[in-house]
Design a protein around this motif. Structure first.
Motif, mmCIF file in Angstrom:
data_model
loop_
_atom_site.group_PDB
_atom_site.id
_atom_site.type_symbol
_atom_site.label_atom_id
_atom_site.label_comp_id
_atom_site.label_asym_id
_atom_site.label_seq_id
_atom_site.Cartn_x
_atom_site.Cartn_y
_atom_site.Cartn_z
ATOM 1 N N VAL A 271 0.864 -1.182 0.000
ATOM 2 C CA VAL A 271 0.000 0.000 0.000
ATOM 3 C C VAL A 271 0.900 1.231 0.000
ATOM 4 O O VAL A 271 1.786 1.354 0.852
ATOM 5 C CB VAL A 271 -0.930 0.030 1.230
ATOM 6 C CG1 VAL A 271 -1.832 1.271 1.177
ATOM 7 C CG2 VAL A 271 -1.774 -1.238 1.298
ATOM 8 N N ILE A 272 0.657 2.111 -0.953
ATOM 9 C CA ILE A 272 1.486 3.318 -1.090
ATOM 10 C C ILE A 272 0.594 4.542 -1.120
ATOM 11 O O ILE A 272 -0.319 4.636 -1.951
ATOM 12 C CB ILE A 272 2.351 3.271 -2.367
ATOM 13 C CG1 ILE A 272 3.298 2.075 -2.337
ATOM 14 C CG2 ILE A 272 3.176 4.557 -2.496
ATOM 15 C CD1 ILE A 272 2.718 0.823 -2.978
ATOM 16 N N THR A 284 -0.359 1.836 11.080
ATOM 17 C CA THR A 284 0.136 0.515 11.441
ATOM 18 C C THR A 284 -0.383 -0.518 10.446
ATOM 19 O O THR A 284 -1.586 -0.723 10.373
ATOM 20 C CB THR A 284 -0.315 0.109 12.856
ATOM 21 O OG1 THR A 284 0.078 1.119 13.797
ATOM 22 C CG2 THR A 284 0.283 -1.216 13.267
ATOM 23 N N PRO A 285 0.521 -1.149 9.688
ATOM 24 C CA PRO A 285 1.962 -0.909 9.556
ATOM 25 C C PRO A 285 2.220 0.504 9.014
ATOM 26 O O PRO A 285 1.343 1.116 8.407
ATOM 27 C CB PRO A 285 2.413 -1.966 8.543
ATOM 28 C CG PRO A 285 1.323 -2.990 8.511
ATOM 29 C CD PRO A 285 0.063 -2.242 8.795
ATOM 30 N N THR A 286 3.439 0.996 9.215
ATOM 31 C CA THR A 286 3.769 2.315 8.673
ATOM 32 C C THR A 286 3.655 2.286 7.156
ATOM 33 O O THR A 286 3.948 1.286 6.513
ATOM 34 C CB THR A 286 5.195 2.737 9.073
ATOM 35 O OG1 THR A 286 6.119 1.728 8.671
ATOM 36 C CG2 THR A 286 5.289 2.969 10.566
ATOM 37 N N LEU A 287 3.203 3.413 6.600
ATOM 38 C CA LEU A 287 2.884 3.467 5.170
ATOM 39 C C LEU A 287 4.054 3.939 4.317
ATOM 40 O O LEU A 287 4.723 4.917 4.642
ATOM 41 C CB LEU A 287 1.721 4.432 4.943
ATOM 42 C CG LEU A 287 0.306 3.897 5.103
ATOM 43 C CD1 LEU A 287 -0.682 5.053 5.088
ATOM 44 C CD2 LEU A 287 -0.014 2.904 3.994
ATOM 45 N N SER A 288 4.256 3.248 3.221
ATOM 46 C CA SER A 288 5.123 3.788 2.174
ATOM 47 C C SER A 288 4.365 4.938 1.527
ATOM 48 O O SER A 288 3.136 4.955 1.501
ATOM 49 C CB SER A 288 5.424 2.715 1.134
ATOM 50 O OG SER A 288 6.069 1.612 1.732
ATOM 51 N N ARG A 329 8.316 2.072 3.496
ATOM 52 C CA ARG A 329 8.161 1.705 4.902
ATOM 53 C C ARG A 329 7.537 0.308 4.971
ATOM 54 O O ARG A 329 7.557 -0.428 3.985
ATOM 55 C CB ARG A 329 7.285 2.739 5.623
ATOM 56 C CG ARG A 329 7.910 4.143 5.667
ATOM 57 C CD ARG A 329 7.124 5.070 6.584
ATOM 58 N NE ARG A 329 7.735 6.413 6.636
ATOM 59 C CZ ARG A 329 7.406 7.409 5.826
ATOM 60 N NH1 ARG A 329 6.460 7.233 4.897
ATOM 61 N NH2 ARG A 329 8.018 8.575 5.924
ATOM 62 N N GLU A 330 6.981 -0.060 6.105
ATOM 63 C CA GLU A 330 6.500 -1.427 6.312
ATOM 64 C C GLU A 330 5.439 -1.853 5.315
ATOM 65 O O GLU A 330 5.395 -3.013 4.895
ATOM 66 C CB GLU A 330 5.947 -1.562 7.741
ATOM 67 C CG GLU A 330 7.000 -1.425 8.819
ATOM 68 C CD GLU A 330 6.415 -1.321 10.211
ATOM 69 O OE1 GLU A 330 7.180 -1.470 11.175
ATOM 70 O OE2 GLU A 330 5.193 -1.093 10.335
ATOM 71 N N SER A 331 4.575 -0.940 4.904
ATOM 72 C CA SER A 331 3.461 -1.323 4.023
ATOM 73 C C SER A 331 3.931 -1.791 2.658
ATOM 74 O O SER A 331 3.168 -2.417 1.913
ATOM 75 C CB SER A 331 2.494 -0.143 3.838
ATOM 76 O OG SER A 331 3.058 0.857 3.001
ATOM 77 N N PHE A 332 5.177 -1.524 2.310
ATOM 78 C CA PHE A 332 5.680 -1.951 1.011
ATOM 79 C C PHE A 332 6.104 -3.414 1.035
ATOM 80 O O PHE A 332 6.309 -4.027 -0.006
ATOM 81 C CB PHE A 332 6.881 -1.088 0.598
ATOM 82 C CG PHE A 332 7.078 -1.016 -0.891
ATOM 83 C CD1 PHE A 332 6.239 -0.232 -1.659
ATOM 84 C CD2 PHE A 332 8.087 -1.730 -1.507
ATOM 85 C CE1 PHE A 332 6.398 -0.155 -3.042
ATOM 86 C CE2 PHE A 332 8.260 -1.654 -2.882
ATOM 87 C CZ PHE A 332 7.411 -0.867 -3.644
ATOM 88 N N GLN A 333 6.226 -3.958 2.251
ATOM 89 C CA GLN A 333 6.715 -5.332 2.367
ATOM 90 C C GLN A 333 5.652 -6.292 2.885
ATOM 91 O O GLN A 333 5.966 -7.392 3.318
ATOM 92 C CB GLN A 333 7.917 -5.352 3.347
ATOM 93 C CG GLN A 333 9.009 -4.342 3.019
ATOM 94 C CD GLN A 333 9.628 -4.569 1.669
ATOM 95 O OE1 GLN A 333 9.704 -5.705 1.198
ATOM 96 N NE2 GLN A 333 10.075 -3.496 1.011
ATOM 97 N N THR A 334 4.377 -5.901 2.846
ATOM 98 C CA THR A 334 3.326 -6.745 3.441
ATOM 99 C C THR A 334 2.771 -7.773 2.481
ATOM 100 O O THR A 334 1.908 -8.548 2.823
ATOM 101 C CB THR A 334 2.158 -5.863 3.942
ATOM 102 O OG1 THR A 334 1.692 -5.056 2.851
ATOM 103 C CG2 THR A 334 2.596 -4.992 5.088
ATOM 104 N N LYS A 335 3.261 -7.782 1.234
ATOM 105 C CA LYS A 335 2.729 -8.743 0.257
ATOM 106 C C LYS A 335 3.110 -10.163 0.675
ATOM 107 O O LYS A 335 4.266 -10.472 0.932
ATOM 108 C CB LYS A 335 3.290 -8.445 -1.130
ATOM 109 C CG LYS A 335 2.617 -9.235 -2.246
ATOM 110 C CD LYS A 335 3.173 -8.773 -3.602
ATOM 111 C CE LYS A 335 2.357 -9.320 -4.762
ATOM 112 N NZ LYS A 335 2.311 -10.766 -4.803
#
Length: 337
Positions: A271-272, A284-288, A329-335
């Motif tokens: 999510v960006i 939460t998670p921190t956003l890209s 940030r964290e949201s870029f790695q949630t896939k």
């Protein structure tokens, strides 16, 4: 008959001299040749120029005030922009006069002319709310009297200086970055089709085209600029079984709502957001988020405006462009596979 709308900016243009030179003539400064003094005085007489009475009472021909126009300070982007501009202008001994137009875009010409009639020395607009023909005509007319500078919008009108972020290119690069993570079904949520909004959409479509990905209209949705609008859009995609493997939004607040709805429905996708605001770090998670370089835009605007008002001989670029930057940030790695 005197025309109260004639300014020293008009006099300087007619005489082909700097604003500073006109001010020196008005204030009786000896650092002006007799020939130039006569040319300026003749122009003042011919054009019916009347000095600003309030500024003249201080022995100046400037109120040392720059008008700033935006929609609302309830928006974090605009609030930060105004704060940055005010801090920057104060360092050059200028104050600002703020006018918030509200969300009713397309009917803002009275706000523009209102600030001009208050004898501000220059005008800075923030964002893309001045989109109608009357608005653009009012800005163009103002630019014939005082320096006018726009942040994150380019009207391509004579006398209007633009400081922009290339958000179309930022979006195009983001699509390619997501594709390298095997994301080919990108949901895009946006609120309005402003100058900025159109460029983001243009960049999205350009990126998809370059990658040979067919655009799915169901994945591009206009929503209300709030958490609920984004949540409903994602829930709608899930209920209709529309596949998506990434979410991009035109504002960070939409990304917060979209991420929450996606996680609640078991969709772990990148999510960006956009603007790289404080909301991105609080989520939460921190956003890209795409950083559209607001600090740089405002610093450049302050530099250009003070340079224009000082009457320096160094030319000011009509258009200054900055590149958008993806902040991961964290949201870029949630896939999840």
């Amino acid at each position: 008959m005197s025309d109260m709308n004639v300014t020293i900016y008009d006099i300087a243009k007619k005489c082909h001299v700097s604003i500073a030179t006109v001010s020196r003539v008005l204030n009786g400064n000896s650092r002006v040749s007799e020939k130039t003094r006569r040319i300026v005085l003749d122009a003042i007489k011919d054009m019916g120029y009347t000095p600003n009475p309030f500024a003249r009472g201080l022995g100046l021909d400037s109120m040392k005030i720059v008008g700033v126009l935006c929609t609302s300070l309830t928006d974090a982007f605009f609030a930060r922009a105004v704060s940055l501009i005010e801090d920057g202008m104060r360092q050059h001994h200028f104050d600002i006069m703020l006018s918030c137009t509200g969300p009713n875009t397309g009917h803002n010409s009275p706000y523009i002319t209102g600030l001009v009639n208050k004898h501000v020395d220059g005008l800075i607009t923030v964002g893309t709310v001045f989109s109608s023909e009357p608005d653009i005509a009012a800005l163009t007319a103002a630019a014939g009297k005082i320096p006018v500078l726009t942040i994150n919008c380019d009207y391509h009108q004579p006398g209007i200086y633009s400081i922009v972020c290339n958000e179309a290119e930022g979006m195009r690069r983001l699509v390619h970055t997501l594709a390298r993570q095997h994301c080919r079904h990108i949901a895009y949520l946006y609120d309005v089709r402003t100058y900025s909004g159109r460029h983001k959409l243009q960049g999205l479509r350009q990126g998809l085209k370059e990658l040979g990905i067919k655009e799915n209209p169901a994945l591009i949705q206009q929503v209300s600029l709030n958490l609920e609008g984004a949540e409903k859009a994602i829930e709608n995609l899930v209920s209709r079984n529309v596949p998506f493997d990434a979410i991009v939004t035109s504002e960070d607040i939409l990304a917060v709502g979209a991420q929450r709805a996606a996680l609640e429905n078991g969709r772990y996708v990148p999510v960006i957001g956009w603007n790289n605001s404080i909301l991105a770090t609080c989520a939460t998670p921190t956003l890209s988020s795409i950083d559209n370089r607001l600090d740089s835009l405002c610093a450049s605007a302050v530099q250009s405006m003070t340079q224009l008002l000082s009457g320096q001989d160094q030319p000011v670029p009509v258009r200054t462009e900055f590149s958008a930057i993806l902040v991961e940030r964290e949201s870029f790695q949630t896939k999840k596979e």
